[in-house]
Design an enzyme around this catalytic site. Sequence first.
Site, PDB file in Angstrom:
ATOM      1  N   GLY A 140       0.806  -1.215   0.000  1.00 24.00           N
ATOM      2  CA  GLY A 140       0.000   0.000   0.000  1.00 24.00           C
ATOM      3  C   GLY A 140       0.843   1.271   0.000  1.00 24.00           C
ATOM      4  N   ASN A 148      -8.638   3.649   8.102  1.00 29.17           N
ATOM      5  CA  ASN A 148      -8.121   2.488   8.827  1.00 29.17           C
ATOM      6  C   ASN A 148      -8.473   2.496  10.312  1.00 29.17           C
ATOM      7  OD1 ASN A 148      -6.222   4.642   8.010  1.00 29.17           O
ATOM      8  ND2 ASN A 148      -4.904   3.788   9.594  1.00 29.17           N
ATOM      9  N   SER A 184      -3.371  -3.316  -0.856  1.00 34.63           N
ATOM     10  CA  SER A 184      -2.272  -3.972  -0.147  1.00 34.63           C
ATOM     11  C   SER A 184      -2.686  -5.386   0.217  1.00 34.63           C
ATOM     12  CB  SER A 184      -1.937  -3.203   1.126  1.00 34.63           C
ATOM     13  OG  SER A 184      -1.009  -3.940   1.889  1.00 34.63           O
ATOM     14  N   HIS A 236      -1.587  -7.667   2.437  1.00 30.01           N
ATOM     15  CA  HIS A 236      -1.687  -8.186   3.807  1.00 30.01           C
ATOM     16  C   HIS A 236      -2.906  -7.675   4.558  1.00 30.01           C
ATOM     17  CE1 HIS A 236      -0.099  -4.850   6.461  1.00 30.01           C
ATOM     18  NE2 HIS A 236       0.378  -4.411   5.311  1.00 30.01           N
ATOM     19  N   THR A 269      12.507  -7.559 -10.989  1.00 24.30           N
ATOM     20  CA  THR A 269      12.015  -8.925 -11.188  1.00 24.30           C
ATOM     21  C   THR A 269      10.771  -9.145 -10.346  1.00 24.30           C
ATOM     22  OG1 THR A 269      14.243  -9.658 -11.649  1.00 24.30           O
ATOM     23  CG2 THR A 269      12.658 -11.366 -11.012  1.00 24.30           C
ATOM     24  N   CYS A 313       3.555   6.389  18.078  1.00 25.03           N
ATOM     25  CA  CYS A 313       4.606   6.605  19.059  1.00 25.03           C
ATOM     26  C   CYS A 313       5.755   7.321  18.362  1.00 25.03           C
ATOM     27  CB  CYS A 313       5.072   5.277  19.629  1.00 25.03           C
ATOM     28  SG  CYS A 313       5.923   5.466  21.175  1.00 25.03           S
TER      29      CYS A 313
HETATM   30  C1  PLP Z   1      -1.957  -0.532   5.872  1.00 18.92           C
HETATM   31  C2  PLP Z   1      -2.321   0.658   5.108  1.00 18.92           C
HETATM   32  C3  PLP Z   1      -1.451   1.222   4.167  1.00 18.92           C
HETATM   33  C4  PLP Z   1      -0.046   0.728   3.966  1.00 18.92           C
HETATM   34  O1  PLP Z   1      -0.004  -0.510   3.307  1.00 18.92           O
HETATM   35  P1  PLP Z   1       1.330  -1.395   3.407  1.00 18.92           P
HETATM   36  O2  PLP Z   1       1.093  -2.511   2.456  1.00 18.92           O
HETATM   37  O3  PLP Z   1       1.411  -1.849   4.829  1.00 18.92           O
HETATM   38  O4  PLP Z   1       2.468  -0.529   2.997  1.00 18.92           O
HETATM   39  C5  PLP Z   1      -1.889   2.299   3.441  1.00 18.92           C
HETATM   40  N1  PLP Z   1      -3.112   2.819   3.623  1.00 18.92           N
HETATM   41  C6  PLP Z   1      -3.978   2.308   4.507  1.00 18.92           C
HETATM   42  C7  PLP Z   1      -5.337   2.915   4.639  1.00 18.92           C
HETATM   43  C8  PLP Z   1      -3.611   1.217   5.293  1.00 18.92           C
HETATM   44  O5  PLP Z   1      -4.477   0.734   6.192  1.00 18.92           O
END
Ligand code: PLP
Length: 397
Positions: free
Chosen positions: A71, A157, A205, A207, A243, A331
């Site tokens: 992301g 988020n 993203s 994950h 790659t 933090c």
């Molecule tokens: C987690 C998150 C990202 C960052 O994605 P990564 O794959 O961890 O770099 C960006 N935007 C939002 C809203 C997210 O929740």
Amino acid sequence: MNRVYLDYNATTPVEPEVLEAMLPYFGGEFGNAASIHTPGQRARAAVETAREQVAALIGARAQEIVFTSGGTESDNHAIFGILAQPILAARSGEIGKHVITTAIEHEAVLNACEALEKEGVAISYLKVDREGRIDLEELRHSLRPETVLITMMHANNELGTLQPLEEVGRIAEECEIYFHSDAVQSAGKVTIDVNELQVDLLSLSGHKFYAPKGIGALYIRGGTRLRQLLYGGHHQRGFRPGTENVAGIVGLGKAAEVAHKLLKEDARRVSALRDKLQQGLLQRVPQSRVNGGASPRTPNTTNIIFPGVEGEALLIALDLKGLACSTGAACSSGAVEPSHVLTAIGLPPEEARASLRFSLGRHTTEPEIEFALQVVPAAVAQLRELSPTYQKSAVHG
Ligand SMILES: *Cc1c(COP(=O)(O)O)cnc(C)c1O
């Protein structure tokens, strides 16, 4: 100890089906997707299948998907890719360039905008209301002749709240301004159609929807002129050289396919559990309130204020009981800063610091919610007992 994970907005476990799809690409199927020979072509075919699967999740065409490292890279690529275009210098002429975003974006967008600001790009940060929603009138008033990009997240988020992207897309279209959306938190949770939203660029993203960490995608609408961030070989038509992470890409594709298939079912089941958690906590914890609860939201998220407690202390107390959740606090240099999202919706710092986010997912169960409904109220009560300020306010209140 029995561990309950209610922090799916931070990351999700890799779906077994996803892992299974990836495994061959760590073993026998190790070809380089840029190679002409058979092992290379097998890897290439797997990458192209994944591109179609990701495209299908968001109503795009396969050739509009570029794989990235996640992301953060997708957001940066979209923002710098548009702003670094020589063609836009001509459009904006002497008066400079202007970008519109919101006060509650993820750091990947906010800090990219901040970097642009240092280079002389003007940035408007739209305010949000108590529900985390932007005001379309304020957006219209923020438009300038030199505005080149609107970048606005789909789901937040921390709150799960959704922005009215369709209306924003219509405005961007009318004014011929590029429109990017960080859809990292909405992908797989709510339906996304890039044509309905009229976005030119959209970040995903892996994950956050049951694929591994370190893989993501950027949707780039056909015809969008985007400056590349990285220079190298001709991989991904030069948009993103290097790659290809074949196993990661295969995982992202499989996760997109599964998310697409289960979207409605997941949303129904998860939102029922989220509502049960939210209502239960409001009932059991005096004075607790929901942040952003009246806005359209992703089905899995609830953010609750527990007045009189320090969110960090509550988080740690819950972790000791085996429950994982999150505060939005960052933090920075040892000091805990209240979340920029919660302050943007108008919470005073002490209420922002007293808020906790619970984010559920595909593997959340009823007994897990019942567990949370036992441990959270108990932990809040215990912390309140120790808090001189809460005691005082309770006496006076
Ligand atoms: C987690 C998150 C990202 C960052 O994605 P990564 O794959 O961890 O770099 C960006 N935007 C939002 C809203 C997210 O929740």
